[in-house]
Design a protein around this motif. Structure first.
Motif, PDB file in Angstrom:
ATOM      1  N   ILE A  51       0.801  -1.220   0.000  1.00 22.99           N
ATOM      2  CA  ILE A  51       0.000   0.000   0.000  1.00 22.99           C
ATOM      3  C   ILE A  51       0.835   1.273   0.000  1.00 22.99           C
ATOM      4  CG2 ILE A  51      -1.937  -1.140   1.135  1.00 22.99           C
ATOM      5  CD1 ILE A  51      -1.053   0.328   3.724  1.00 22.99           C
ATOM      6  N   GLY A  52       2.162   1.119   0.059  1.00 21.30           N
ATOM      7  CA  GLY A  52       3.024   2.291  -0.044  1.00 21.30           C
ATOM      8  C   GLY A  52       3.393   2.961   1.252  1.00 21.30           C
ATOM      9  N   ARG A  53       3.132   2.319   2.371  1.00 26.23           N
ATOM     10  CA  ARG A  53       3.518   2.901   3.665  1.00 26.23           C
ATOM     11  C   ARG A  53       4.975   2.594   4.008  1.00 26.23           C
ATOM     12  NH1 ARG A  53       0.405   1.085   8.330  1.00 26.23           N
ATOM     13  NH2 ARG A  53       0.970   3.055   9.301  1.00 26.23           N
ATOM     14  N   ALA A  60       9.421  -5.474  -6.767  1.00 23.47           N
ATOM     15  CA  ALA A  60       8.437  -4.622  -7.419  1.00 23.47           C
ATOM     16  C   ALA A  60       7.023  -4.972  -6.977  1.00 23.47           C
ATOM     17  CB  ALA A  60       8.550  -4.760  -8.937  1.00 23.47           C
ATOM     18  N   VAL A  61       6.168  -3.940  -6.985  1.00 29.41           N
ATOM     19  CA  VAL A  61       4.734  -4.092  -6.762  1.00 29.41           C
ATOM     20  C   VAL A  61       4.021  -3.589  -8.011  1.00 29.41           C
ATOM     21  CG1 VAL A  61       2.740  -3.447  -5.341  1.00 29.41           C
ATOM     22  CG2 VAL A  61       5.006  -3.696  -4.278  1.00 29.41           C
ATOM     23  N   THR A  69       5.648   0.591  -7.495  1.00 29.07           N
ATOM     24  CA  THR A  69       6.642   0.436  -6.438  1.00 29.07           C
ATOM     25  C   THR A  69       7.083   1.776  -5.856  1.00 29.07           C
ATOM     26  OG1 THR A  69       7.451  -1.491  -7.665  1.00 29.07           O
ATOM     27  CG2 THR A  69       8.800  -0.720  -5.829  1.00 29.07           C
ATOM     28  N   GLY A  70       7.210   2.782  -6.697  1.00 27.99           N
ATOM     29  CA  GLY A  70       7.694   4.079  -6.230  1.00 27.99           C
ATOM     30  C   GLY A  70       6.610   5.070  -5.878  1.00 27.99           C
ATOM     31  N   HIS A  74      -1.059   7.620  -1.074  1.00 28.61           N
ATOM     32  CA  HIS A  74      -2.256   8.317  -1.561  1.00 28.61           C
ATOM     33  C   HIS A  74      -2.443   8.122  -3.058  1.00 28.61           C
ATOM     34  CE1 HIS A  74      -0.157  11.756  -3.475  1.00 28.61           C
ATOM     35  NE2 HIS A  74       0.722  11.619  -2.507  1.00 28.61           N
ATOM     36  N   SER A  75      -1.353   7.950  -3.784  1.00 26.61           N
ATOM     37  CA  SER A  75      -1.466   7.696  -5.222  1.00 26.61           C
ATOM     38  C   SER A  75      -2.021   6.303  -5.488  1.00 26.61           C
ATOM     39  CB  SER A  75      -0.103   7.848  -5.902  1.00 26.61           C
ATOM     40  OG  SER A  75       0.367   9.171  -5.782  1.00 26.61           O
ATOM     41  N   ARG A  76      -1.674   5.369  -4.636  1.00 26.87           N
ATOM     42  CA  ARG A  76      -2.195   4.009  -4.793  1.00 26.87           C
ATOM     43  C   ARG A  76      -3.687   3.972  -4.465  1.00 26.87           C
ATOM     44  NH1 ARG A  76       2.943   0.108  -3.079  1.00 26.87           N
ATOM     45  NH2 ARG A  76       4.503   1.721  -3.413  1.00 26.87           N
ATOM     46  N   VAL A  77      -4.094   4.761  -3.471  1.00 23.89           N
ATOM     47  CA  VAL A  77      -5.522   4.880  -3.155  1.00 23.89           C
ATOM     48  C   VAL A  77      -6.281   5.407  -4.367  1.00 23.89           C
ATOM     49  CG1 VAL A  77      -7.205   6.156  -1.763  1.00 23.89           C
ATOM     50  CG2 VAL A  77      -5.212   5.118  -0.661  1.00 23.89           C
ATOM     51  N   ALA A  78      -5.700   6.401  -5.024  1.00 21.37           N
ATOM     52  CA  ALA A  78      -6.347   7.000  -6.193  1.00 21.37           C
ATOM     53  C   ALA A  78      -6.497   5.993  -7.331  1.00 21.37           C
ATOM     54  CB  ALA A  78      -5.551   8.221  -6.668  1.00 21.37           C
TER      55      ALA A  78
END
Length: 241
Positions: A51-53, A60-61, A69-70, A74-78
């Motif tokens: 989730i990027g925390r 890689a994700v 991955t980078g 909040h961008s992943r939530v979007a």
């Protein structure tokens, strides 16, 4: 069935400690996946990287075909990820409905009518409509967990990650939660990190077992239940996953 979320050689080191080691993971769209493992197995670190925390040390994700991955959380939530914390993260001094509305606004912006509709729908789905005006901090712990689920649902996620969602719930609330998840399965992909093995065995399509930061086993609930390797990993820990 297309793959919604995948990792390749995902790893995280904290100093000399390797918490997650080269995990390859594939989650098909529309599946209920359970992630289990003994305490200290690396589950929280792994999910935090999804989730990027937490930034990975290597690997890689990929979400919906895009390397994320980078990207920050909040961008992943979007992009369509929603996550409920193991420890509740509701805004205690705000009303229940306002907590959900804040989450809905991430997707809908300032469209008040749409936010109201999304809020009402999410609260109805988790059975908290009658508590919409109460302060979130006045809810029982179990109801706060359900409020978090509602906050996730208000974002209409493609992937809903639930971390220990039945912790603190009564037996009747767990039964209602299981019914909720079955209903949601037609709308969103679900990744469930859960200690309650009865819940895991009843709900999951597939179970992934982490142990010492690596994938120990993966299969249907019946296959995992029968696995000698999984039983050995849990020896002395009972059914606590």
């Amino acid at each position: 069935m297309s793959t919604l979320l995948s990792t390749r050689a995902l790893s995280k080191r904290f100093g000399g400690l390797t918490a997650v080691h080269e995990v390859d993971f594939d989650l098909p769209e529309g599946e209920i996946r359970a992630l289990i493992g003994p305490n200290g197995a690396g589950k929280t670190t792994f999910v935090s990287m999804l989730i990027g925390r937490v930034a990975p040390s290597a690997g890689a994700v990929v979400f919906d075909g895009q390397d994320v991955t980078g990207l920050p959380a909040h961008s992943r939530v979007a992009l369509g990820m929603a996550y409920t914390f193991q420890i509740t993260s509701v805004f205690a001094r705000l009303a229940v409905a306002e907590n959900v509305a804040l989450a809905a606004r991430r997707r809908l912006g300032r469209d008040r009518a749409a936010v109201r509709e999304a809020t009402a729908r999410a609260l109805d789905r988790v059975g908290l409509s009658d508590r919409s005006g109460a302060l979130a901090g006045d809810l029982s712990y179990g109801h706060q967990r359900l409020l978090e689920v509602a906050m996730g649902l208000a974002q209409r996620p493609r992937l809903l990650i639930l971390d220990e969602p039945t912790q603190g719930l009564s037996d009747s609330e767990i039964a209602a939660f299981k019914a909720l998840i079955r209903g949601l399965a037609a709308e969103t992909t679900i990744l469930l990190i859960e200690h309650n093995m009865a819940v895991v065995m009843e709900l999951a399509d597939t179970v992934t077992v982490l142990n010492f930061g690596e994938v120990l086993a993966e299969g249907t609930p019946a296959e995992i239940h029968a696995s000698a390797a999984v039983q050995a990993a849990y020896l002395g820990t009972g059914a606590d996953a």
